[in-house]
Design a protein around this motif. Sequence first.
Motif, PDB file in Angstrom:
ATOM      1  N   ASN A   1       5.836  -0.660  -6.848  1.00 44.91           N
ATOM      2  CA  ASN A   1       5.155  -1.941  -6.761  1.00 44.91           C
ATOM      3  C   ASN A   1       5.407  -2.788  -8.001  1.00 44.91           C
ATOM      4  O   ASN A   1       5.634  -3.985  -7.906  1.00 44.91           O
ATOM      5  CB  ASN A   1       3.652  -1.729  -6.579  1.00 44.91           C
ATOM      6  CG  ASN A   1       3.243  -1.792  -5.134  1.00 44.91           C
ATOM      7  OD1 ASN A   1       3.250  -2.860  -4.535  1.00 44.91           O
ATOM      8  ND2 ASN A   1       2.937  -0.644  -4.557  1.00 44.91           N
TER       9      ASN A   1
ATOM     10  N   LYS B   1      -5.814  -1.064  -8.667  1.00 45.54           N
ATOM     11  CA  LYS B   1      -4.835  -1.990  -8.095  1.00 45.54           C
ATOM     12  C   LYS B   1      -4.679  -3.214  -8.983  1.00 45.54           C
ATOM     13  O   LYS B   1      -3.581  -3.731  -9.169  1.00 45.54           O
ATOM     14  CB  LYS B   1      -5.267  -2.400  -6.691  1.00 45.54           C
ATOM     15  CG  LYS B   1      -5.154  -1.275  -5.691  1.00 45.54           C
ATOM     16  CD  LYS B   1      -5.586  -1.715  -4.311  1.00 45.54           C
ATOM     17  CE  LYS B   1      -5.524  -0.537  -3.355  1.00 45.54           C
ATOM     18  NZ  LYS B   1      -6.184  -0.817  -2.084  1.00 45.54           N
TER      19      LYS B   1
ATOM     20  N   SER C   1      -9.402  -6.115   2.865  1.00 42.71           N
ATOM     21  CA  SER C   1      -9.001  -4.971   3.672  1.00 42.71           C
ATOM     22  C   SER C   1     -10.178  -4.329   4.383  1.00 42.71           C
ATOM     23  O   SER C   1     -10.009  -3.693   5.409  1.00 42.71           O
ATOM     24  CB  SER C   1      -8.289  -3.938   2.799  1.00 42.71           C
ATOM     25  OG  SER C   1      -9.168  -3.449   1.827  1.00 42.71           O
TER      26      SER C   1
ATOM     27  N   GLU D   1     -13.929  -4.348  -1.088  1.00 43.88           N
ATOM     28  CA  GLU D   1     -12.685  -5.085  -0.906  1.00 43.88           C
ATOM     29  C   GLU D   1     -12.763  -5.954   0.337  1.00 43.88           C
ATOM     30  O   GLU D   1     -12.617  -5.475   1.448  1.00 43.88           O
ATOM     31  CB  GLU D   1     -11.519  -4.105  -0.766  1.00 43.88           C
ATOM     32  CG  GLU D   1     -10.890  -3.748  -2.071  1.00 43.88           C
ATOM     33  CD  GLU D   1      -9.650  -2.907  -1.871  1.00 43.88           C
ATOM     34  OE1 GLU D   1      -8.615  -3.473  -1.478  1.00 43.88           O
ATOM     35  OE2 GLU D   1      -9.733  -1.694  -2.081  1.00 43.88           O
TER      36      GLU D   1
ATOM     37  N   ASP E   1       0.795  -1.226   0.000  1.00 41.90           N
ATOM     38  CA  ASP E   1       0.000   0.000   0.000  1.00 41.90           C
ATOM     39  C   ASP E   1       0.823   1.269   0.000  1.00 41.90           C
ATOM     40  O   ASP E   1       0.500   2.240  -0.666  1.00 41.90           O
ATOM     41  CB  ASP E   1      -0.923   0.013   1.227  1.00 41.90           C
ATOM     42  CG  ASP E   1      -2.263  -0.610   0.910  1.00 41.90           C
ATOM     43  OD1 ASP E   1      -2.493  -0.901  -0.273  1.00 41.90           O
ATOM     44  OD2 ASP E   1      -3.062  -0.802   1.833  1.00 41.90           O
ATOM     45  N   TYR E   2       1.887   1.276   0.786  1.00 41.02           N
ATOM     46  CA  TYR E   2       2.620   2.528   0.959  1.00 41.02           C
ATOM     47  C   TYR E   2       3.823   2.654   0.032  1.00 41.02           C
ATOM     48  O   TYR E   2       4.740   3.406   0.307  1.00 41.02           O
ATOM     49  CB  TYR E   2       3.005   2.722   2.427  1.00 41.02           C
ATOM     50  CG  TYR E   2       1.806   3.129   3.237  1.00 41.02           C
ATOM     51  CD1 TYR E   2       1.368   4.451   3.222  1.00 41.02           C
ATOM     52  CD2 TYR E   2       1.061   2.203   3.959  1.00 41.02           C
ATOM     53  CE1 TYR E   2       0.250   4.838   3.912  1.00 41.02           C
ATOM     54  CE2 TYR E   2      -0.068   2.567   4.655  1.00 41.02           C
ATOM     55  CZ  TYR E   2      -0.471   3.896   4.639  1.00 41.02           C
ATOM     56  OH  TYR E   2      -1.595   4.273   5.317  1.00 41.02           O
TER      57      TYR E   2
ATOM     58  N   LYS F   1      -2.010   2.762  -2.253  1.00 41.34           N
ATOM     59  CA  LYS F   1      -3.100   2.844  -1.284  1.00 41.34           C
ATOM     60  C   LYS F   1      -4.253   3.691  -1.793  1.00 41.34           C
ATOM     61  O   LYS F   1      -5.406   3.407  -1.511  1.00 41.34           O
ATOM     62  CB  LYS F   1      -2.559   3.423   0.011  1.00 41.34           C
ATOM     63  CG  LYS F   1      -3.556   3.437   1.152  1.00 41.34           C
ATOM     64  CD  LYS F   1      -2.895   3.983   2.395  1.00 41.34           C
ATOM     65  CE  LYS F   1      -3.903   4.336   3.458  1.00 41.34           C
ATOM     66  NZ  LYS F   1      -4.939   3.330   3.670  1.00 41.34           N
ATOM     67  N   SER F   2      -3.906   4.749  -2.548  1.00 42.19           N
ATOM     68  CA  SER F   2      -4.948   5.696  -2.943  1.00 42.19           C
ATOM     69  C   SER F   2      -5.704   5.249  -4.194  1.00 42.19           C
ATOM     70  O   SER F   2      -6.603   5.945  -4.646  1.00 42.19           O
ATOM     71  CB  SER F   2      -4.316   7.071  -3.180  1.00 42.19           C
ATOM     72  OG  SER F   2      -3.429   6.980  -4.278  1.00 42.19           O
TER      73      SER F   2
END
Lengths: 362, 516
Positions: B107, B155, B349, B346, B100-101, B148-149
Amino acid sequence: MSVSSEEKVEAPGGHPPHTAPAVAKTSWWKDEAQEPMRRNLGLVGVLLALFAIGAFIRPDLYSNPDWVINNIMVILTQAAAIGVVTVGMTFVIIGGGIDLSVGALIALSGVWATTLATQSFGPVGMIFTAVAVGVGAGLVNGVLIAYGKLVPFIATLAMLVAARGLAAQISGKQTQISADQFINSLATTRIVGIPLLVIILLAVAGLGWVLLNRTTFGRRTVAIGGNAEAARLAGINVRGHTMLLYALSGLCCGIAAIMLTSLATSSQAAAAELYELDAIAAAIIGGTLLSGGRGTIIGSLFGVIVFSAITNLFAIANLPTEVQNMVKGAIIVVAVLLQQVRFSSVTQFARRHGLTRAKPQT
Amino acid sequence: MSEQAADTGEVVLRLSGVVKTFPGVRALDGVELEVRAGEVHCLLGQNGAGKSTLIKVLAGVHRPDAGDVQWLGERVEFSGPQAAMKAGIATIYQELDLVDYLSVAENIYLGHEPRSLGFVHKGQAARQAGELLGRLGHGEIPAQRLVKSLPAAGKQIVSMARALSHSAKLIIMDEPSAVLAHDEVGNLFRIIRELTAQGIAVVYISHRLEEIREIGDRVTVLKDGRTSAVNLPARSTPTRDLVSRMTGRSIEYVFPPRPDTAPGETLLEVRGLGRSGEFTGVDVDVRAGEIVGIAGLVGSGRSELLETIFGARQAEAGTVVMNGKALPPGSVAAAVRAGIGMAPEERKSQALLLGQPIYRNMTLTNFSSYASAGFTNAGKEQAAAMRVADQLELRPRDVNRAVRTLSGGNQQKVVVGRWLLGDTRLLILDEPTRGVDVGARAELYQVIRDLAANGVGVLLVSSEVPEVLGLADRVLVMREGRVVREAPAAEINEEDVLDLVMAGSLTAATTEEVAA
Ligand SMILES: Nc1ncnc2c1ncn2[C@@H]1O[C@H](COP(=O)(O)OP(=O)(O)OP(=O)(O)O)[C@@H](O)[C@H]1O
Ligand SMILES: [Mg+2]
């Protein structure tokens, strides 16, 4: 850890996955439930090993049953105050947080409860003050973290510094003698041979166990620590609950402050130094996951007792505290390593096991 | 790669007798699979059949307990995911596995960053990531943005870009289309065709048979961890055959009939709801016993709208009234108290406690209602969860298992099942059938319809337009944060909806009409 029990659990798994639910019932989840049990057994093993080492070093003492029983009480009494704090800490960590301020809150509560003004209200006034100060400061932590959106680490670190400062201010950096007979007698009272402080520890741990495992409060704690977003979307009041967790930790600090005051018949701003680290370490080696969502009270209790037993052993063997701290450090590392090895070792084991069974079956 | 391309049709991967056991479950029980270069090989099977486990064996995540994996003619045993990637197998997992971060570019190149002397070429990584995203038709995703955003579909695109970044000979895709909207699936298929044209083999998992017809070459069917059919032709095998080989029975894939009775009083009244940059001026009504469906592209503000109604996001404008009472903005607890439930988009999460048993996940919203004086009652909770497990055909039907050990589709059933307990008056469902197999899907539709028949209002979002049209009584079409059409489901067809949600501007519509 125990190979044979794993095998027994695994045996019915040979059926295809779609057969009776009863098959699955015997295995995986129970396996998870037994996991902390096994870890606790491991800690019991450590305790036995410590005992054996002691018996080896000082056979003269350990051959005397009266001394041994008395020594166990000494170990438990030493574990009492930190044990109470660890129960609160375990809740906070399971809920996904951390509380670095516990040592400072004990000092603050203890000092506040032993000012001349407070002592003039008698033992009830002192106990009330210690608990109120602990809960109050815990609430401040909780509000900062839950509503002020501060990271728990930072908020409680700030509280650590501030509470020690306030304690020094109140006490004028002097040791405050407790003149209250009732408070002072707590540490020396025994009920059916068991020190009162130990009984308090067991009571707090027992209540903590019920709270964690049998109540909606405990369920919320585990849910929030496991997945805060899921808990929020399920309608759980995550903020309010987080705040309560820190207040609970503060409450435990207040209780511990009275216990320590009674033991020392005094309080000072430097009391309970580094208790936060001991409490966190005890929770972790007891199997509480630092990332939250999982942990047990019994494991934490064992963690505290193991640490206390090590201190005791070193005192008996007349070894310096430096060595003692090194051993403590090593135990923490080993415990955390064990936590990490756990998952892969279970699957690896299952694989090996599956291999050996696959042939005769197919 | 080029030599592969020359020999299209050569077998690159062959599995035989693969067995994988988890404690208490034999997930794979002798699986055969043969994949050729340049083909799209589809894996079909019910939830929990072992598809994801199989591809995890291929990807080096799990090691098989027994059996043979031959890759490019040689017997291999991958020591881990890194080894499989090195050998040329890239995988897009069903459960997204992004950090995420980290940024999008980081990634994509995680573990194989372009570098020299140990220094990462950030600029180069970002540029190459941008190119990959462009190839996927999503040049607009900024490579520097934190993952994350991104929304779920974004994603998924990043996951895909990551698989492409490995110049692999085999790309495995585990339900890649589950989070994608219609046009995105088209994009995905274009990419897959490009890949196979280069001789790259693709293993494709999906529960949507129409996708398999469109993109697949051959199909292997798994049932309860065994191969029940290998190398069926993807286009010509009758649906009836495929389904019966998957399930062992034949399932009529239909929506339950709409009742004749008119819906009851208005439950939910949303007026002028808005959040800047997400959606504006949305009005929605849901009546008791009515199923309202929202269609729209990913990014049209559908999920954001649902979350705002539920209070998970704070409304900036407008009101949400439930049962005649205005709900305070941004309070999930108030919404739940008012009888609203939501199954979010989701599951991992937003919805599940993966380490906790199924029953505790199901009762997460209402465990207090089984408790007395603050003491929980595990027995009652388990019994209630068991009823839902039966209703949704949860597999395995053991509510004491940790949710982590369930297959993707079964985890989804837990998320939806949660709201079948307790007295929910309005149920908000965001992609309720994501990853759910054909059989259980029909079951789920029936359950939703039954709920409505009992007076529950349902507000539903799905990327699958036929699902919205088939299940809902009334349909709202959203585009770019606005409701552009509202109609009874019976009066609107799939093409109308697609026209509306796509670029959809007048010019586009007219050119299409001209073309048609
Ligand atoms: N880590 C695990 N531990 C225990 N059981 C597992 C684990 N992973 C998967 N399983 C079990 O293995 C079986 C096969 O699961 P798998 O995820 O491969 O199914 P799937 O075919 O991908 O289903 P879906 O369509 O729902 O994604 C299931 O019964 C599942 O519960
Ligand atoms: Mg799967």
